[in-house]
Design a protein around this motif. Structure first.
Motif, PDB file in Angstrom:
ATOM      1  N   MET A   1      -1.759-110.200   3.288  1.00 21.00           N
ATOM      2  CA  MET A   1      -1.769-111.571   3.806  1.00 21.00           C
ATOM      3  C   MET A   1      -2.249-112.546   2.740  1.00 21.00           C
ATOM      4  N   GLN A   2      -3.296-112.110   1.967  1.00 19.88           N
ATOM      5  CA  GLN A   2      -3.826-112.963   0.914  1.00 19.88           C
ATOM      6  C   GLN A   2      -2.799-113.196  -0.180  1.00 19.88           C
ATOM      7  N   ASN A   3      -2.008-112.157  -0.464  1.00 22.18           N
ATOM      8  CA  ASN A   3      -0.957-112.316  -1.474  1.00 22.18           C
ATOM      9  C   ASN A   3       0.089-113.321  -1.028  1.00 22.18           C
ATOM     10  N   LEU A   4       0.458-113.288   0.261  1.00 24.52           N
ATOM     11  CA  LEU A   4       1.423-114.259   0.770  1.00 24.52           C
ATOM     12  C   LEU A   4       0.885-115.674   0.686  1.00 24.52           C
ATOM     13  N   LEU A   5      -0.419-115.844   1.012  1.00 25.37           N
ATOM     14  CA  LEU A   5      -1.011-117.177   0.908  1.00 25.37           C
ATOM     15  C   LEU A   5      -1.056-117.656  -0.524  1.00 25.37           C
ATOM     16  N   THR A   6      -1.339-116.715  -1.437  1.00 24.19           N
ATOM     17  CA  THR A   6      -1.370-117.085  -2.857  1.00 24.19           C
ATOM     18  C   THR A   6       0.010-117.488  -3.347  1.00 24.19           C
ATOM     19  N   LEU A   7       1.026-116.713  -2.953  1.00 22.00           N
ATOM     20  CA  LEU A   7       2.395-117.052  -3.342  1.00 22.00           C
ATOM     21  C   LEU A   7       2.825-118.383  -2.762  1.00 22.00           C
ATOM     22  N   TRP A   8       2.452-118.625  -1.525  1.00 21.97           N
ATOM     23  CA  TRP A   8       2.805-119.909  -0.890  1.00 21.97           C
ATOM     24  C   TRP A   8       2.124-121.080  -1.577  1.00 21.97           C
ATOM     25  N   ALA A   9       0.877-120.878  -2.004  1.00 18.17           N
ATOM     26  CA  ALA A   9       0.149-121.951  -2.679  1.00 18.17           C
ATOM     27  C   ALA A   9       0.731-122.253  -4.054  1.00 18.17           C
ATOM     28  N   ASN A  10       1.302-121.246  -4.711  1.00 18.18           N
ATOM     29  CA  ASN A  10       1.852-121.444  -6.056  1.00 18.18           C
ATOM     30  C   ASN A  10       3.264-122.028  -6.039  1.00 18.18           C
ATOM     31  N   LEU A  11       3.893-122.119  -4.845  1.00 17.65           N
ATOM     32  CA  LEU A  11       5.239-122.679  -4.757  1.00 17.65           C
ATOM     33  C   LEU A  11       5.194-124.188  -4.776  1.00 17.65           C
ATOM     34  N   SER A  12       6.282-124.743  -5.336  1.00 17.86           N
ATOM     35  CA  SER A  12       6.392-126.203  -5.343  1.00 17.86           C
ATOM     36  C   SER A  12       6.870-126.694  -3.974  1.00 17.86           C
ATOM     37  N   LEU A  13       6.859-128.010  -3.805  1.00 20.62           N
ATOM     38  CA  LEU A  13       7.250-128.592  -2.531  1.00 20.62           C
ATOM     39  C   LEU A  13       8.732-128.343  -2.232  1.00 20.62           C
ATOM     40  N   ALA A  14       9.558-128.415  -3.267  1.00 18.35           N
ATOM     41  CA  ALA A  14      10.997-128.204  -3.058  1.00 18.35           C
ATOM     42  C   ALA A  14      11.276-126.767  -2.622  1.00 18.35           C
ATOM     43  N   ARG A  15      10.598-125.820  -3.261  1.00 21.47           N
ATOM     44  CA  ARG A  15      10.832-124.415  -2.885  1.00 21.47           C
ATOM     45  C   ARG A  15      10.280-124.113  -1.497  1.00 21.47           C
ATOM     46  N   ARG A  16       9.186-124.738  -1.144  1.00 22.56           N
ATOM     47  CA  ARG A  16       8.679-124.545   0.217  1.00 22.56           C
ATOM     48  C   ARG A  16       9.684-125.061   1.254  1.00 22.56           C
ATOM     49  N   ALA A  17      10.320-126.203   0.970  1.00 24.40           N
ATOM     50  CA  ALA A  17      11.323-126.754   1.900  1.00 24.40           C
ATOM     51  C   ALA A  17      12.534-125.824   2.014  1.00 24.40           C
TER      52      ALA A  17
END
Length: 530
Positions: A1-17
């Motif tokens: 779960m922590q790895n997923l949160l870390t990966l999500w935090a390192n993504l840019s706004l465009a990639r999150r969208a």
């Protein structure tokens, strides 16, 4: 779960969208396919019904709580319930496509029912029963029967009844044999009705052939030719083998109808049929007319003296004779065989050598003569009538074997699988695979390679002290330049107390290639981190 949160935090706004949109699209696709797979598979229950009959079927389905769909003149229900619903509706007498039958007579009571009412209901019931029977034919979609029963008059012979049948087929028209069967069916159900008095009308193809047309000479000739051909082929197959003989038969039939009445009298063959004999005899006495006293006495003793007596006899015989007579009536109906032509082609004899070589040789004359004799006896050849029989032995063209052998596969097993359900699952799996491989996986892999941004290196670079070290720049900061000999074109390098920016500029000018490589690596790192 922590790895997923870390990966999500390192993504840019465009990639999150992009990830959120892809996840939502995949969720909607899965939801739509699941809903599509859960829908009821509708199957045809009835089609082509009359509006009244279709309404009764729909009302019965609604009473049983069954969901149905109406598409034009067709009624669709759940495929799993179709067969059961047909049984239940049949038990209720639905659909009523042929009207009512003898159940009409059940509602008639003795009170208030006249003979005319009973007769009308009786003929309606008979028409309905006949229509139901005709509907048993696979090609008949709808049928109605009309019977015309002539009323009985007191001083008039009973008129012959007649009938007409209207049929709606499912595609192909009724054959002549089927139309003739319908005629005999209706004629057999009505007393005094002849098959020739029944008219069969197809609502699409018009009037069907009559009974006489069905038994026309051409039809009889074709049937006779087919029968003779089958007999000859079966006979030859026992000797030359199957598919080794071709038989063609032509039967010329008589198309004229002839009636001959013949009467022959034989005068020599007379026969006495009666004899009449008459025998007549008589006597008479005649006096001379003299009157005396004696003739007037009471006892007649003194009779008249003069008298004459006469006797007569007559015998006649009459014999009645009858001449021998022969009366003959000959009726020649059309359809008799006038001439028979038979052509038989027999394949040559096949010989297989020890090495597998196949050769053909003509059949012997004795064998052909024997076959000719057998065929002539089988077809009833009559040379006096002009019949012709031709029998030859010629080599057949051998068929070319092409393609591969067709073997049983998984066809029957696949036929039991719901193809629509399999297709829905396949589409669902394909959507999930595409979303995972081409959308989520590249985004996650790119984010996993991201590392924290490094601090900007110092402005002063230490240059390698040797040529080998110059090939690999380390980017280490070295403020001392005493170990490095100053170049004549770099006087500022000897100045260790000068401006660092000036020293950096001099280093870049002196080492342009290495400086460009360092700048390029920094730029590529910034793009990847972004």
């Amino acid at each position: 779960m922590q790895n997923l949160l870390t990966l999500w935090a390192n993504l840019s706004l465009a990639r999150r969208a992009v990830i959120l949109g892809a996840t939502l699209a995949m969720f909607l696709a899965v939801l739509g396919l699941a809903r599509l797979a859960g829908q009821t598979n509708m199957a045809l229950l009835y089609s082509g019904l009359d509006p009244a009959a279709a309404g009764q079927v729909v009302a019965a389905l609604d009473q049983q709580g069954v969901t149905s769909e109406i598409r034009g003149d067709s009624i669709y229900v759940d495929q799993a319930l179709r067969d059961t619903l047909r049984m239940k509706l049949a038990a209720l007498g639905l659909p009523e496509t042929a009207g009512t039958g003898y159940e009409l007579l059940d509602s008639l009571s003795g009170f208030g029912t006249t003979s005319q009412m009973f007769d009308a209901a009786y003929w309606r019931a008979k028409e309905g029963e006949l229509a139901r029977t005709i509907l048993a034919l696979p090609t008949v979609k709808a049928a109605r029967v009309h019977i015309a029963e002539a009323p009985t008059e007191v001083f008039q012979n009973k008129a012959k009844p007649s009938a007409s049948v209207t049929i709606t087929t499912r595609g192909a028209a009724l054959t002549a044999e089927q139309a003739l069967s319908v005629r005999h069916l209706v004629a057999g159900a009505v007393s005094g009705l002849q098959a020739s008095d029944v008219a069969v009308i197809d609502s699409v193809h018009g009037l069907m052939a009559s009974a006489e047309d069905a038994a026309a000479p051409s039809t009889a000739g074709d049937a006779k030719a087919a029968e003779i051909k089958a007999n000859v082929e079966r006979l030859l197959a026992a000797r030359v083998g199957p598919n080794s003989a071709v038989v063609e038969v032509t039967v010329a039939v008589i198309t004229d109808r002839e009636e001959v009445n013949e009467r022959t009298l034989d005068p020599q063959g007379k026969v006495a049929i009666s004899t009449e004999v008459q025998d007549k005899s008589g006597s008479s006495t005649v006096s001379d007319g003299t009157v005396t006293v004696a003739s007037n006495l009471p006892d007649g003793a003194g009779a008249a003296g003069g008298s004459n007596q006469s006797q007569t006899a007559d015998k006649s015989e009459r014999v009645n004779f009858d001449v021998s007579e022969t009366t003959r009536q000959v009726i020649k109906l059309p359809g008799a065989v006038a001439k028979l032509s038979v052509a038989v082609l027999v394949d040559q004899e096949k010989n297989v050598a020890a090495d597998g070589t196949v050769t053909f040789q003509p059949r012997s004359d004795d064998e052909l003569a024997t076959l000719r004799e057998l065929v002539a006896s089988a077809v009833g050849l009559n040379p006096d009538r002009g019949d012709v029989l031709t029998l030859k032995s010629l080599p057949f063209q051998q068929p070319v074997v092409e393609g591969t052998l067709a073997e049983a596969g998984f066809g029957p097993a696949l036929g039991q699988i719901d193809l629509m359900a399999v297709l829905q699952l396949a589409v669902l799996a394909l959507v999930a695979l595409v979303m995972g491989l081409f959308v989520l996986r590249p985004l996650l892999l790119s984010s996993s390679r991201a590392v924290p941004r490094l601090a900007a290196p110092a402005l002063v670079l230490s240059l390698p002290r040797s040529t080998a070290e110059a090939q690999a720049l380390t980017g280490e900061i070295d403020d001392g330049v005493g170990d490095r000999q100053a170049s004549p074109r770099d006087p500022a390098l000897t100045d260790t107390t000068g401006d660092p920016v000036a020293r950096l500029r001099l280093l870049i000018e002196d080492r342009q290639a290495e400086s460009m490589e360092i700048l390029r690596s920094w730029m590529e790192y910034d793009e990847e981190a972004a």
